[in-house]
Motif scaffolding. Structure first.
Motif, PDB file in Angstrom:
ATOM      1  N   ASP A  60       5.644  -1.985   7.659  1.00  0.00           N
ATOM      2  CA  ASP A  60       5.011  -2.499   8.876  1.00  0.00           C
ATOM      3  C   ASP A  60       4.729  -3.993   8.804  1.00  0.00           C
ATOM      4  O   ASP A  60       3.681  -4.466   9.233  1.00  0.00           O
ATOM      5  N   GLY A  61       5.662  -4.748   8.220  1.00  0.00           N
ATOM      6  CA  GLY A  61       5.525  -6.198   8.185  1.00  0.00           C
ATOM      7  C   GLY A  61       4.701  -6.726   7.028  1.00  0.00           C
ATOM      8  O   GLY A  61       4.432  -7.922   6.958  1.00  0.00           O
ATOM      9  N   TYR A  62       4.271  -5.859   6.119  1.00  0.00           N
ATOM     10  CA  TYR A  62       3.470  -6.288   4.978  1.00  0.00           C
ATOM     11  C   TYR A  62       4.234  -6.020   3.683  1.00  0.00           C
ATOM     12  O   TYR A  62       4.654  -4.899   3.420  1.00  0.00           O
ATOM     13  N   LEU A  63       4.374  -7.051   2.889  1.00  0.00           N
ATOM     14  CA  LEU A  63       5.083  -6.963   1.617  1.00  0.00           C
ATOM     15  C   LEU A  63       4.115  -6.556   0.514  1.00  0.00           C
ATOM     16  O   LEU A  63       2.991  -7.059   0.447  1.00  0.00           O
ATOM     17  N   LYS A  64       4.586  -5.660  -0.352  1.00  0.00           N
ATOM     18  CA  LYS A  64       3.745  -5.202  -1.444  1.00  0.00           C
ATOM     19  C   LYS A  64       4.634  -4.622  -2.534  1.00  0.00           C
ATOM     20  O   LYS A  64       5.687  -4.054  -2.254  1.00  0.00           O
ATOM     21  N   PHE A  65       4.180  -4.762  -3.782  1.00  0.00           N
ATOM     22  CA  PHE A  65       4.885  -4.154  -4.905  1.00  0.00           C
ATOM     23  C   PHE A  65       4.391  -2.731  -5.118  1.00  0.00           C
ATOM     24  O   PHE A  65       3.195  -2.460  -5.025  1.00  0.00           O
ATOM     25  N   TYR A  66       5.322  -1.827  -5.397  1.00  0.00           N
ATOM     26  CA  TYR A  66       5.025  -0.420  -5.683  1.00  0.00           C
ATOM     27  C   TYR A  66       5.772  -0.017  -6.938  1.00  0.00           C
ATOM     28  O   TYR A  66       6.801  -0.601  -7.268  1.00  0.00           O
ATOM     29  N   THR A  67       5.266   1.023  -7.605  1.00  0.00           N
ATOM     30  CA  THR A  67       6.021   1.573  -8.722  1.00  0.00           C
ATOM     31  C   THR A  67       7.154   2.416  -8.147  1.00  0.00           C
ATOM     32  O   THR A  67       7.026   3.007  -7.079  1.00  0.00           O
ATOM     33  N   LYS A  68       8.258   2.481  -8.877  1.00  0.00           N
ATOM     34  CA  LYS A  68       9.401   3.262  -8.422  1.00  0.00           C
ATOM     35  C   LYS A  68       9.083   4.752  -8.533  1.00  0.00           C
ATOM     36  O   LYS A  68       8.363   5.180  -9.433  1.00  0.00           O
ATOM     37  N   LYS A  69       9.657   5.512  -7.604  1.00  0.00           N
ATOM     38  CA  LYS A  69       9.376   6.955  -7.516  1.00  0.00           C
ATOM     39  C   LYS A  69       9.650   7.708  -8.805  1.00  0.00           C
ATOM     40  O   LYS A  69       8.914   8.615  -9.157  1.00  0.00           O
ATOM     41  N   GLN A  70      10.711   7.345  -9.503  1.00  0.00           N
ATOM     42  CA  GLN A  70      11.084   8.103 -10.693  1.00  0.00           C
ATOM     43  C   GLN A  70      10.024   8.034 -11.795  1.00  0.00           C
ATOM     44  O   GLN A  70      10.056   8.814 -12.730  1.00  0.00           O
ATOM     45  N   TYR A  71       9.061   7.125 -11.650  1.00  0.00           N
ATOM     46  CA  TYR A  71       8.004   7.007 -12.656  1.00  0.00           C
ATOM     47  C   TYR A  71       6.668   7.564 -12.157  1.00  0.00           C
ATOM     48  O   TYR A  71       5.653   7.446 -12.840  1.00  0.00           O
TER      49      TYR A  71
END
Length: 181
Positions: A60-71
């Protein structure tokens, strides 16, 4: 692209709980076209790299770092996650509404649900799922950042292809027959 600018944008995104390209531009005095190039670079650096455990997402227009699903199974051991299954159907209905609409007044929530939501809103406020802010004579409700992070509800809705609200359930939105049968 300058390495220093890339590092700056990366650091701001990492430290934020989600930030728009416009806000990045305002904070850094880097024009939005250059920020877009940096974002593309960061996408390839993290999202397409099997050596990285994180990825950059734009929700929704907001950048953010996330952990990858496989972890995720490992991350759940370290980070407290709230399960959506702890919510009642009525609470979940309001949570999904607010996750989709971002914020709404009690009148809007009641109109969409077709019934009074006072007690459910109180429960959600008390449990830290939603927050409210005063706007004129009424309150505007929205999900707390903590709840969004603990459940990843916005990401879940996006993965499911978004959600459409049936705003015509309210009795007030039905067409008037002006006394005709």
């Amino acid at each position: 692209m300058e390495k220093e600018k890339i590092a700056l944008i990366e650091a701001i995104i990492f430290a934020s709980k989600g930030i728009s390209i416009q806000k990045l531009s305002e904070l850094t005095n880097i024009d939005q076209d250059e920020i877009n190039k940096i974002i593309k670079h960061l996408y390839s650096k993290y999202n397409n790299n099997s050596e990285s455990g994180i990825e950059l997402k734009n929700i929704d227009g907001y950048l953010k770092f996330y952990t990858k699903k496989q972890y995720s199974s490992y991350i759940e051991k370290v980070v407290k996650r709230r399960s959506l299954s702890t919510l009642t159907n009525q609470q979940l209905e309001i949570v999904i509404l607010l996750a989709t609409k971002k914020e709404a007044t009690k009148k809007e929530i009641d109109g969409i649900r077709g019934k009074d939501s006072t007690n459910i809103l109180k429960q959600l406020l008390y449990s830290g799922v939603i927050k409210r802010k005063k706007s004129g004579r009424s309150y505007i409700y929205g999900l707390t950042e903590t709840f969004k992070e603990e459940t990843l509800i916005e990401e879940l809705i996006e993965e499911l292809g978004g959600a459409q609200l049936d705003t015509f359930r309210s009795k007030n939105s039905s067409p008037q027959n002006n006394g005709k049968r």
